[in-house]
Motif scaffolding. Structure first.
Motif, PDB file in Angstrom:
ATOM      1  N   ILE A   1       0.850  -1.230   0.123  1.00  0.00           N
ATOM      2  CA  ILE A   1       0.038  -0.030   0.101  1.00  0.00           C
ATOM      3  C   ILE A   1       0.981   1.241   0.079  1.00  0.00           C
ATOM      4  CG2 ILE A   1      -1.781   1.162   1.154  1.00  0.00           C
ATOM      5  CD1 ILE A   1      -2.652  -1.387   2.663  1.00  0.00           C
ATOM      6  N   ARG A   2       0.825   2.109  -0.974  1.00  0.00           N
ATOM      7  CA  ARG A   2       1.492   3.276  -1.226  1.00  0.00           C
ATOM      8  C   ARG A   2       1.261   4.520  -0.511  1.00  0.00           C
ATOM      9  NH1 ARG A   2       3.476   2.984  -7.628  1.00  0.00           N
ATOM     10  NH2 ARG A   2       4.219   0.693  -7.691  1.00  0.00           N
ATOM     11  N   THR A   3       1.909   4.340   0.840  1.00  0.00           N
ATOM     12  CA  THR A   3       1.380   5.672   1.603  1.00  0.00           C
ATOM     13  C   THR A   3       2.638   5.983   2.882  1.00  0.00           C
ATOM     14  OG1 THR A   3      -0.110   6.455   3.452  1.00  0.00           O
ATOM     15  CG2 THR A   3       0.079   4.085   3.199  1.00  0.00           C
ATOM     16  N   PRO A   4       2.875   7.185   2.757  1.00  0.00           N
ATOM     17  CA  PRO A   4       4.009   7.323   3.766  1.00  0.00           C
ATOM     18  C   PRO A   4       3.727   7.029   5.308  1.00  0.00           C
ATOM     19  CG  PRO A   4       2.831   9.597   3.180  1.00  0.00           C
ATOM     20  CD  PRO A   4       2.346   8.643   2.126  1.00  0.00           C
ATOM     21  N   ASN A   5       2.277   6.913   5.496  1.00  0.00           N
ATOM     22  CA  ASN A   5       1.925   6.568   6.982  1.00  0.00           C
ATOM     23  C   ASN A   5       0.528   5.764   6.849  1.00  0.00           C
ATOM     24  OD1 ASN A   5       0.026   8.705   8.064  1.00  0.00           O
ATOM     25  ND2 ASN A   5       1.731   9.722   7.325  1.00  0.00           N
ATOM     26  N   THR A   6      -0.004   5.370   8.027  1.00  0.00           N
ATOM     27  CA  THR A   6      -1.390   4.771   7.881  1.00  0.00           C
ATOM     28  C   THR A   6      -2.439   5.826   8.940  1.00  0.00           C
ATOM     29  OG1 THR A   6      -0.960   3.548   9.990  1.00  0.00           O
ATOM     30  CG2 THR A   6      -0.325   2.448   7.765  1.00  0.00           C
ATOM     31  N   ASP A   7      -1.782   6.964   8.829  1.00  0.00           N
ATOM     32  CA  ASP A   7      -2.745   7.647   9.722  1.00  0.00           C
ATOM     33  C   ASP A   7      -3.432   8.873   8.587  1.00  0.00           C
ATOM     34  OD1 ASP A   7      -2.475   7.036  12.315  1.00  0.00           O
ATOM     35  OD2 ASP A   7      -0.394   8.030  12.443  1.00  0.00           O
ATOM     36  N   ILE A   8      -3.269   8.738   7.416  1.00  0.00           N
ATOM     37  CA  ILE A   8      -3.837   9.673   6.419  1.00  0.00           C
ATOM     38  C   ILE A   8      -5.087   9.059   5.984  1.00  0.00           C
ATOM     39  CG2 ILE A   8      -1.588  10.546   5.859  1.00  0.00           C
ATOM     40  CD1 ILE A   8      -2.231   9.313   2.901  1.00  0.00           C
ATOM     41  N   ALA A   9      -6.089   9.962   5.724  1.00  0.00           N
ATOM     42  CA  ALA A   9      -7.327   9.461   5.421  1.00  0.00           C
ATOM     43  C   ALA A   9      -7.164   8.760   4.128  1.00  0.00           C
ATOM     44  CB  ALA A   9      -8.319  10.805   5.039  1.00  0.00           C
ATOM     45  N   VAL A  10      -8.079   7.734   4.047  1.00  0.00           N
ATOM     46  CA  VAL A  10      -7.849   6.686   3.037  1.00  0.00           C
ATOM     47  C   VAL A  10      -8.386   7.319   1.649  1.00  0.00           C
ATOM     48  CG1 VAL A  10     -10.220   5.918   3.228  1.00  0.00           C
ATOM     49  CG2 VAL A  10      -8.460   4.230   2.393  1.00  0.00           C
ATOM     50  N   GLY A  11      -9.232   8.272   1.882  1.00  0.00           N
ATOM     51  CA  GLY A  11      -9.813   8.915   0.393  1.00  0.00           C
ATOM     52  C   GLY A  11      -8.710   9.646   0.023  1.00  0.00           C
ATOM     53  N   LEU A  12      -7.507   9.713   0.420  1.00  0.00           N
ATOM     54  CA  LEU A  12      -6.678  10.681  -0.256  1.00  0.00           C
ATOM     55  C   LEU A  12      -5.532   9.777  -1.096  1.00  0.00           C
ATOM     56  CD1 LEU A  12      -5.282  13.032   2.648  1.00  0.00           C
ATOM     57  CD2 LEU A  12      -6.695  13.409   0.680  1.00  0.00           C
ATOM     58  N   LEU A  13      -5.991   8.466  -0.956  1.00  0.00           N
ATOM     59  CA  LEU A  13      -5.180   7.426  -1.680  1.00  0.00           C
ATOM     60  C   LEU A  13      -5.733   7.260  -2.954  1.00  0.00           C
ATOM     61  CD1 LEU A  13      -4.647   4.415   0.882  1.00  0.00           C
ATOM     62  CD2 LEU A  13      -3.040   6.298   0.440  1.00  0.00           C
ATOM     63  N   SER A  14      -4.856   6.791  -4.178  1.00  0.00           N
ATOM     64  CA  SER A  14      -5.312   6.281  -5.342  1.00  0.00           C
ATOM     65  C   SER A  14      -6.188   5.407  -5.332  1.00  0.00           C
ATOM     66  CB  SER A  14      -4.149   5.772  -6.163  1.00  0.00           C
ATOM     67  OG  SER A  14      -3.422   4.794  -5.637  1.00  0.00           O
ATOM     68  N   GLY A  15      -6.860   4.873  -6.383  1.00  0.00           N
ATOM     69  CA  GLY A  15      -7.998   3.919  -6.272  1.00  0.00           C
ATOM     70  C   GLY A  15      -7.612   2.553  -6.044  1.00  0.00           C
ATOM     71  N   GLY A  16      -6.177   2.064  -6.769  1.00  0.00           N
ATOM     72  CA  GLY A  16      -5.647   0.761  -6.631  1.00  0.00           C
ATOM     73  C   GLY A  16      -5.275   0.745  -5.190  1.00  0.00           C
ATOM     74  N   ASN A  17      -4.714   1.754  -4.340  1.00  0.00           N
ATOM     75  CA  ASN A  17      -4.167   1.633  -2.982  1.00  0.00           C
ATOM     76  C   ASN A  17      -5.430   1.497  -2.074  1.00  0.00           C
ATOM     77  OD1 ASN A  17      -1.268   1.964  -2.761  1.00  0.00           O
ATOM     78  ND2 ASN A  17      -1.666   3.406  -3.853  1.00  0.00           N
ATOM     79  N   GLN A  18      -6.730   2.269  -2.429  1.00  0.00           N
ATOM     80  CA  GLN A  18      -7.913   2.029  -1.854  1.00  0.00           C
ATOM     81  C   GLN A  18      -8.247   0.613  -1.747  1.00  0.00           C
ATOM     82  OE1 GLN A  18     -10.742   4.917  -3.159  1.00  0.00           O
ATOM     83  NE2 GLN A  18      -9.456   6.521  -2.474  1.00  0.00           N
ATOM     84  N   GLN A  19      -8.327   0.138  -2.919  1.00  0.00           N
ATOM     85  CA  GLN A  19      -8.698  -1.222  -3.178  1.00  0.00           C
ATOM     86  C   GLN A  19      -7.873  -2.204  -2.211  1.00  0.00           C
ATOM     87  OE1 GLN A  19     -11.195  -1.881  -5.076  1.00  0.00           O
ATOM     88  NE2 GLN A  19     -11.207  -4.034  -5.210  1.00  0.00           N
ATOM     89  N   LYS A  20      -6.569  -1.877  -2.175  1.00  0.00           N
ATOM     90  CA  LYS A  20      -5.842  -2.743  -1.075  1.00  0.00           C
ATOM     91  C   LYS A  20      -5.987  -2.833   0.197  1.00  0.00           C
ATOM     92  CE  LYS A  20      -1.834  -2.563  -4.361  1.00  0.00           C
ATOM     93  NZ  LYS A  20      -0.439  -1.763  -4.597  1.00  0.00           N
ATOM     94  N   VAL A  21      -6.642  -1.431   0.790  1.00  0.00           N
ATOM     95  CA  VAL A  21      -6.999  -1.217   1.976  1.00  0.00           C
ATOM     96  C   VAL A  21      -8.362  -1.798   2.066  1.00  0.00           C
ATOM     97  CG1 VAL A  21      -7.709   0.627   3.465  1.00  0.00           C
ATOM     98  CG2 VAL A  21      -5.774   0.926   2.246  1.00  0.00           C
ATOM     99  N   MET A  22      -9.239  -1.899   1.336  1.00  0.00           N
ATOM    100  CA  MET A  22     -10.572  -2.719   1.217  1.00  0.00           C
ATOM    101  C   MET A  22     -10.056  -4.081   1.474  1.00  0.00           C
ATOM    102  SD  MET A  22     -13.957  -2.033  -0.555  1.00  0.00           S
ATOM    103  CE  MET A  22     -13.440  -2.437  -2.118  1.00  0.00           C
ATOM    104  N   LEU A  23      -9.198  -4.866   0.698  1.00  0.00           N
ATOM    105  CA  LEU A  23      -8.834  -6.193   0.907  1.00  0.00           C
ATOM    106  C   LEU A  23      -8.213  -6.401   2.243  1.00  0.00           C
ATOM    107  CD1 LEU A  23      -7.382  -6.902  -2.702  1.00  0.00           C
ATOM    108  CD2 LEU A  23      -9.094  -8.129  -1.481  1.00  0.00           C
ATOM    109  N   ALA A  24      -7.428  -5.542   2.732  1.00  0.00           N
ATOM    110  CA  ALA A  24      -6.700  -5.494   4.234  1.00  0.00           C
ATOM    111  C   ALA A  24      -7.868  -5.766   5.031  1.00  0.00           C
ATOM    112  CB  ALA A  24      -5.696  -4.555   4.436  1.00  0.00           C
ATOM    113  N   LYS A  25      -8.707  -4.857   5.075  1.00  0.00           N
ATOM    114  CA  LYS A  25      -9.906  -4.612   6.058  1.00  0.00           C
ATOM    115  C   LYS A  25     -10.384  -5.959   6.168  1.00  0.00           C
ATOM    116  CE  LYS A  25     -14.537  -2.818   6.256  1.00  0.00           C
ATOM    117  NZ  LYS A  25     -15.362  -1.890   5.648  1.00  0.00           N
ATOM    118  N   TRP A  26     -10.733  -6.911   5.106  1.00  0.00           N
ATOM    119  CA  TRP A  26     -11.477  -8.150   5.270  1.00  0.00           C
ATOM    120  C   TRP A  26     -10.744  -9.386   5.536  1.00  0.00           C
ATOM    121  CZ3 TRP A  26     -16.044  -7.642   6.898  1.00  0.00           C
ATOM    122  CH2 TRP A  26     -16.765  -6.547   6.479  1.00  0.00           C
ATOM    123  N   LEU A  27      -9.032  -9.149   4.774  1.00  0.00           N
ATOM    124  CA  LEU A  27      -8.300 -10.155   5.101  1.00  0.00           C
ATOM    125  C   LEU A  27      -7.803 -10.422   6.735  1.00  0.00           C
ATOM    126  CD1 LEU A  27      -5.905  -9.856   2.013  1.00  0.00           C
ATOM    127  CD2 LEU A  27      -7.615 -11.666   2.429  1.00  0.00           C
TER     128      LEU A  27
END
Length: 497
Positions: free
Chosen positions: A383-409
């Motif tokens: 997941i391409r982000t400098p840290n995990t405290d930024i709002a997920v809405g600021l990520l690109s679509g692909g990285n949002q998709q990975k966050v959503m997968l992480a949520k359920w995995l």
């Protein structure tokens, strides 16, 4: 000939983050200019600069060879620059005519008969048949996009930016939109076509530009490049062929058996089994009701008939909470409405479905454990982000998709239902998402994958269930399936299949 619009060494910084660096791009009248790049490459920022939403931190924007300042979207429209997006922005309670001329309704007196005549002319210009008095809420996605194109044409558009315009469309609707793009270019409009579907790029574009990490990598005539070269330039690395079918990891144990599942007026008599370690892919055209089957299995639609046997026991799922407790996860196709809380931090989104795991005996959240989990998935899923405290809405679509997968995995499900897993994400992210699904089933998980992308269906599915208009047409073994046979079933041509 001067380009109608050009970026000259444009850079855009958001604080310490450089979104664009020395971006140079020229757009000429009468061409379809494709722009490709990974999610997060800077495409959205570039669009916002061309449409006046963002101002460059450095560099200049030129129109007809002269530097200009596009102080906002209205200033860009006055220069003939407009954009349409994969999610159309129409006013659902207004009719087609009103939507087309919404930006011209500031006067007190409107000549409505003249507006309707002009609306018909604009709709005819793009080759569509559409009732200009029809309320927009009843339009298909393709028709809504046609309304947006007509709106742009009403303002004498010279540069039309189409950002992932076919991501939510059926094959027929996407073909119609590409026809419109070609017709506009033939009429002298400069069409900027942004798409992750490389087959569309090679069918449609005259030239193609690659951007990566906010920088211009190349611009070539479409005849001077190929998909492999574009992919290598987009990702800066070799990407494995994610359309290649990997060996099945299915076992002999049936995890879930669905018999005669129905929801009145939606779908009927759906029956299938999925074994542990197996991927069952569900294919069909828009309107096939595949997502509704997934929602019923996840307890979000009340079934009217049928039986589900799960882990050898009858199971009647009446709520998503019950499904989660049973080890069933659902990754929605709609990240914004049903997948992520866009305003909340990445780490909160990842732990949201499993919050109980992070509560201390005092009922407080163990922030250290939550942060550790988020960073673990950041690394594992790239997941391409400098840290995990930024709002997920600021990520690109692909990285949002990975966050959503992480949520359920993170809940370690037994059954993972994934609806349109790679919708609107780039080839590099697609390869990573496919690898995640394969790793999940190889570790003993079971997956139901819904996809409108036939190469994806063939790459992931050990077996393929084809639906049409709420009915199950067939289940095909992977070795017996082809794009042609799946499409024949999805369109009701049983004999052809």
């Amino acid at each position: 000939m001067n380009p109608v619009l050009a970026l000259r060494a444009v850079s855009k910084n958001f604080g310490m983050t450089a979104a664009l660096t020395d971006m140079t791009l020229e757009l000429f009248p009468g061409e379809v200019h494709a722009i490709v790049g990974e999610n997060g490459a800077g495409k959205s920022t570039m669009i916002k600069i061309m449409t006046g939403i963002h101002q460059p931190s450095a560099g200049t924007v030129e129109v007809d060879g002269a530097p200009v300042v596009l102080s906002g979207s209205k200033a860009a429209r006055l220069r003939g620059v407009a954009a349409i997006y994969q999610e159309p922005m129409v006013f659902p309670d207004l009719d087609v005519t009103e939507n087309i001329f919404i930006s011209a309704t500031s006067g007190l007196l409107l000549n409505r008969p003249a507006m309707r005549r002009r609306a018909r002319e604009l709709i005819a210009r793009i080759g569509m048949t559409l009732d200009v008095d029809r309320i927009a809420s009843g339009l298909s996605l393709a028709e809504q996009q046609a309304v947006e194109i007509a709106r742009a044409l009403s303002q004498d558009v010279r540069v039309l930016i189409m950002d992932e315009p076919t991501a939510s469309l059926s094959a027929h609707e996407a073909s119609e939109l590409r026809r419109i793009a070609r017709a506009l270019a033939a009429d002298g409009v400069s069409v900027v076509y942004i798409s992750h579907r490389l087959e569309e790029v090679f069918e449609l574009a005259n030239r193609v530009s690659v951007i990566r990490d906010g920088k211009h990598i190349s611009t070539k005539g479409i005849a001077d490049t190929n998909p492999q070269t574009l992919i290598a330039e987009m990702v800066g690395r070799e990407v494995g062929n994610y359309f290649t079918k990997m060996p099945s990891t299915a076992t002999s144990e049936t995890l879930i058996s669905v018999q005669g599942l129905s929801v009145d007026g939606v779908f009927e008599n759906i029956s299938f089994d999925i074994k542990r370690g197996e991927v069952l892919a569900m294919a069909g055209l828009i309107g096939a009701r595949r997502t509704d089957v997934a929602l019923a299995l996840f307890g979000m639609l009340k079934t009217s008939a049928g039986q589900v046997t799960y882990k050898g026991q009858p199971l009647q799922i009446t709520s998503s909470r019950q499904a989660i407790d049973a080890g069933i996860a659902y990754v929605s196709e709609d990240r914004r409405k049903m997948g992520l809380a866009m305003a909340l931090p990445i780490r909160w989104n990842i732990t949201l479905a499993t919050l109980q795991k992070y509560l201390s005996p005092m009922g407080l959240i163990n922030t250290g454990a939550e942060v550790a989990t988020a960073w673990d998935y950041k690394k594992k899923l790239n997941i391409r982000t400098p840290n995990t405290d930024i709002a997920v809405g600021l990520l690109s679509g692909g990285n949002q998709q990975k966050v959503m997968l992480a949520k359920w995995l993170n809940m370690a499900p037994d059954l993972l239902i994934v609806d349109e897993p790679t919708r609107g994400i780039d080839v590099g992210a697609k390869a990573e998402v496919h690898a995640l699904i394969r790793a999940f089933t190889a570790a003993g998980g079971t997956a139901l994958v819904i996809s409108s992308d036939l190469p994806e269906v063939l790459a992931l599915g050990d077996r393929i269930l084809v639906m049409r208009e709420g009915r199950q047409m067939a289940i095909i073994n992977h070795e017996d399936a082809s794009q042609e046979s799946i499409m024949a079933l999805a369109t009701g041509q049983k004999d052809a299949a």
